[in-house]
Design a protein around this motif. Structure first.
Motif, PDB file in Angstrom:
ATOM      1  N   TYR A   5       0.852  -1.180   0.000  1.00 33.32           N
ATOM      2  CA  TYR A   5       0.000   0.000   0.000  1.00 33.32           C
ATOM      3  C   TYR A   5       0.896   1.241   0.000  1.00 33.32           C
ATOM      4  O   TYR A   5       2.057   1.169   0.375  1.00 33.32           O
ATOM      5  N   PRO A   6       0.367   2.381  -0.419  1.00 24.76           N
ATOM      6  CA  PRO A   6       1.186   3.603  -0.420  1.00 24.76           C
ATOM      7  C   PRO A   6       1.359   4.149   0.995  1.00 24.76           C
ATOM      8  O   PRO A   6       0.526   3.918   1.871  1.00 24.76           O
ATOM      9  N   VAL A   7       2.451   4.845   1.219  1.00 23.69           N
ATOM     10  CA  VAL A   7       2.687   5.505   2.500  1.00 23.69           C
ATOM     11  C   VAL A   7       2.797   7.007   2.272  1.00 23.69           C
ATOM     12  O   VAL A   7       3.119   7.452   1.174  1.00 23.69           O
ATOM     13  N   HIS A   8       2.549   7.771   3.316  1.00 21.19           N
ATOM     14  CA  HIS A   8       2.587   9.227   3.191  1.00 21.19           C
ATOM     15  C   HIS A   8       3.983   9.777   3.458  1.00 21.19           C
ATOM     16  O   HIS A   8       4.469  10.633   2.743  1.00 21.19           O
ATOM     17  N   GLU A   9       4.651   9.296   4.494  1.00 14.28           N
ATOM     18  CA  GLU A   9       5.996   9.750   4.835  1.00 14.28           C
ATOM     19  C   GLU A   9       6.892   8.536   5.015  1.00 14.28           C
ATOM     20  O   GLU A   9       6.453   7.503   5.493  1.00 14.28           O
ATOM     21  N   ILE A  10       8.164   8.676   4.640  1.00 19.42           N
ATOM     22  CA  ILE A  10       9.101   7.567   4.827  1.00 19.42           C
ATOM     23  C   ILE A  10      10.396   8.089   5.440  1.00 19.42           C
ATOM     24  O   ILE A  10      10.694   9.277   5.372  1.00 19.42           O
ATOM     25  N   THR A  11      11.134   7.181   6.030  1.00 21.24           N
ATOM     26  CA  THR A  11      12.478   7.456   6.519  1.00 21.24           C
ATOM     27  C   THR A  11      13.406   6.445   5.872  1.00 21.24           C
ATOM     28  O   THR A  11      13.122   5.251   5.880  1.00 21.24           O
ATOM     29  N   ILE A  12      14.492   6.912   5.300  1.00 23.07           N
ATOM     30  CA  ILE A  12      15.473   6.032   4.677  1.00 23.07           C
ATOM     31  C   ILE A  12      16.723   6.050   5.540  1.00 23.07           C
ATOM     32  O   ILE A  12      17.272   7.112   5.811  1.00 23.07           O
ATOM     33  N   ALA A  13      17.158   4.858   5.977  1.00 26.90           N
ATOM     34  CA  ALA A  13      18.332   4.767   6.836  1.00 26.90           C
ATOM     35  C   ALA A  13      19.477   4.133   6.060  1.00 26.90           C
ATOM     36  O   ALA A  13      19.297   3.119   5.403  1.00 26.90           O
ATOM     37  N   GLY A  14      20.628   4.753   6.115  1.00 24.90           N
ATOM     38  CA  GLY A  14      21.789   4.204   5.438  1.00 24.90           C
ATOM     39  C   GLY A  14      22.853   5.257   5.243  1.00 24.90           C
ATOM     40  O   GLY A  14      22.671   6.423   5.565  1.00 24.90           O
ATOM     41  N   ASN A  15      23.954   4.856   4.690  1.00 23.81           N
ATOM     42  CA  ASN A  15      25.076   5.735   4.394  1.00 23.81           C
ATOM     43  C   ASN A  15      24.899   6.270   2.981  1.00 23.81           C
ATOM     44  O   ASN A  15      24.762   5.500   2.033  1.00 23.81           O
ATOM     45  N   LEU A  16      24.868   7.597   2.822  1.00 23.98           N
ATOM     46  CA  LEU A  16      24.618   8.202   1.514  1.00 23.98           C
ATOM     47  C   LEU A  16      25.628   7.735   0.472  1.00 23.98           C
ATOM     48  O   LEU A  16      25.262   7.436  -0.668  1.00 23.98           O
ATOM     49  N   LYS A  17      26.897   7.644   0.837  1.00 24.36           N
ATOM     50  CA  LYS A  17      27.920   7.193  -0.117  1.00 24.36           C
ATOM     51  C   LYS A  17      27.614   5.782  -0.601  1.00 24.36           C
ATOM     52  O   LYS A  17      27.673   5.500  -1.791  1.00 24.36           O
ATOM     53  N   ASP A  18      27.221   4.883   0.329  1.00 26.38           N
ATOM     54  CA  ASP A  18      26.881   3.511  -0.059  1.00 26.38           C
ATOM     55  C   ASP A  18      25.648   3.471  -0.946  1.00 26.38           C
ATOM     56  O   ASP A  18      25.582   2.693  -1.897  1.00 26.38           O
TER      57      ASP A  18
END
Length: 51
Positions: A5-18
């Motif tokens: 299903y669609p979500v309204h807000e998300i958080t992405i966790a990780g290293n930007l370079k990777d």
């Protein structure tokens, strides 16, 4: 995973370079937001959380 299903807000966790080094594909779809345009981006490995 499967699209559920669609979500309204998300958080992405990780290293930007990777994440940048892990880009495998960029979609031909275009999403315009003000002066910025982007397509779907497939990253090989990351964690996403949303509500």
């Amino acid at each position: 995973g499967e699209i559920a299903y669609p979500v309204h807000e998300i958080t992405i966790a990780g290293n930007l370079k990777d994440m940048l080094l892990g880009i495998e594909a960029v979609g031909a779809d275009a999403y315009n937001y003000g002066a910025k345009t982007t397509g779907s981006i497939l990253v090989n490995r990351m964690k996403v959380a949303g509500s």
